[in-house]
Design a protein around this motif. Structure first.
Motif, short mmCIF file in Angstrom:
data_model
loop_
_atom_site.label_atom_id
_atom_site.label_comp_id
_atom_site.label_asym_id
_atom_site.label_seq_id
_atom_site.Cartn_x
_atom_site.Cartn_y
_atom_site.Cartn_z
N HIS A 268 6.82 -3.26 5.47
CA HIS A 268 7.72 -2.81 6.53
C HIS A 268 7.32 -1.40 6.91
N PRO A 269 7.05 -1.18 8.20
CA PRO A 269 6.70 0.18 8.64
C PRO A 269 7.85 1.14 8.31
N LEU A 270 7.49 2.34 7.92
CA LEU A 270 8.50 3.33 7.56
C LEU A 270 7.91 4.70 7.80
N ASP A 271 8.68 5.58 8.40
CA ASP A 271 8.27 6.95 8.62
C ASP A 271 9.27 7.84 7.88
N GLN A 272 9.01 8.04 6.60
CA GLN A 272 9.91 8.84 5.78
C GLN A 272 9.09 9.81 4.94
N GLU A 273 9.55 11.05 4.88
CA GLU A 273 8.89 12.02 4.01
C GLU A 273 9.39 11.79 2.59
N VAL A 274 8.45 11.78 1.65
CA VAL A 274 8.76 11.50 0.24
C VAL A 274 8.00 12.50 -0.63
N MET A 275 8.35 12.53 -1.91
CA MET A 275 7.65 13.38 -2.87
C MET A 275 6.83 12.50 -3.80
N LEU A 276 5.54 12.76 -3.86
CA LEU A 276 4.65 12.06 -4.77
C LEU A 276 4.26 13.05 -5.86
N SER A 277 4.35 12.61 -7.12
CA SER A 277 4.02 13.54 -8.20
C SER A 277 3.28 12.85 -9.33
N THR A 278 2.49 13.66 -10.04
CA THR A 278 1.84 13.26 -11.28
C THR A 278 2.45 14.14 -12.36
N GLU A 279 1.89 14.11 -13.56
CA GLU A 279 2.40 14.97 -14.63
C GLU A 279 2.32 16.44 -14.28
N SER A 280 1.31 16.83 -13.50
CA SER A 280 1.09 18.25 -13.26
C SER A 280 1.12 18.69 -11.80
N LYS A 281 1.23 17.76 -10.85
CA LYS A 281 1.20 18.10 -9.44
C LYS A 281 2.30 17.37 -8.69
N PHE A 282 2.68 17.93 -7.56
CA PHE A 282 3.59 17.23 -6.66
C PHE A 282 3.26 17.62 -5.23
N GLN A 283 3.54 16.69 -4.31
CA GLN A 283 3.23 16.94 -2.91
C GLN A 283 4.12 16.09 -2.02
N LEU A 284 4.60 16.69 -0.93
CA LEU A 284 5.29 15.93 0.09
C LEU A 284 4.27 15.12 0.87
N CYS A 285 4.63 13.91 1.23
CA CYS A 285 3.75 13.06 2.02
C CYS A 285 4.62 12.10 2.83
N LYS A 286 3.98 11.28 3.64
CA LYS A 286 4.69 10.29 4.47
C LYS A 286 4.35 8.89 4.02
N ILE A 287 5.33 8.00 4.15
CA ILE A 287 5.11 6.58 3.90
C ILE A 287 4.69 5.93 5.22
N HIS A 288 3.58 5.19 5.19
CA HIS A 288 3.17 4.38 6.36
C HIS A 288 3.96 3.08 6.37
N ASP A 289 4.00 2.43 5.20
CA ASP A 289 4.75 1.18 5.08
C ASP A 289 5.14 0.99 3.62
N ILE A 290 6.12 0.11 3.42
CA ILE A 290 6.66 -0.12 2.08
C ILE A 290 6.99 -1.59 1.90
N SER A 291 6.90 -2.04 0.67
CA SER A 291 7.35 -3.38 0.29
C SER A 291 8.06 -3.24 -1.05
N ILE A 292 8.56 -4.32 -1.57
CA ILE A 292 9.24 -4.27 -2.86
C ILE A 292 8.25 -4.01 -4.00
N THR A 293 6.96 -4.20 -3.75
CA THR A 293 5.96 -4.01 -4.81
C THR A 293 5.15 -2.73 -4.68
N GLY A 294 5.21 -2.04 -3.53
CA GLY A 294 4.41 -0.83 -3.38
C GLY A 294 4.54 -0.20 -2.02
N ALA A 295 3.71 0.80 -1.78
CA ALA A 295 3.77 1.54 -0.52
C ALA A 295 2.39 2.08 -0.19
N LEU A 296 2.17 2.32 1.11
CA LEU A 296 0.97 2.98 1.58
C LEU A 296 1.39 4.36 2.07
#
Length: 107
Positions: free
Chosen positions: A12-40
């Motif tokens: 499903h197309p989605l234009d939402q700003e989200v926070m992506l993080s690892t153990e040591s980094k974080f960054q704001l990014c945008k979702i292109h699309d999302i499903s119940i199993t993952g996102a681009l």
């Protein structure tokens, strides 16, 4: 094979700003699309590679509903010129239910 053919559930197309993080980094990014199993995601972040554990913090509230921010565990499925694909992993029951309800509102 186009990137649209990698996921087994409806995207499903989605234009939402989200926070992506690892153990040591974080960054704001945008979702292109999302499903119940993952996102681009659109991520201008070097160093991510397939298999990297990440978390995605996003609002899964339906339109006009009170904010429902969830932090969802995932792994990087691939990094390409189209974006960074993640696959959700080991979602808690409440997070899975909230994500499923949110994705269904995008139909």
């Amino acid at each position: 094979m186009s990137y649209n053919e990698h996921r087994y559930t409806d995207r499903h197309p989605l234009d939402q700003e989200v926070m992506l993080s690892t153990e040591s980094k974080f960054q704001l990014c945008k979702i292109h699309d999302i499903s119940i199993t993952g996102a681009l995601l659109s991520v201008a972040w070097f160093g991510l590679s397939k298999g990297t554990p990440v978390t995605l913090t996003m609002n899964v509230a339906a339109a006009n509903a009170r904010a429902d921010t969830r932090t969802l565990p995932a792994k990087v499925a691939r990094v390409s010129k189209e974006g960074t694909a993640i696959t959700f992993e080991d979602l808690a029951t409440g997070d899975y239910s909230a994500l499923l309800k949110f994705v269904r509102t995008l139909d």
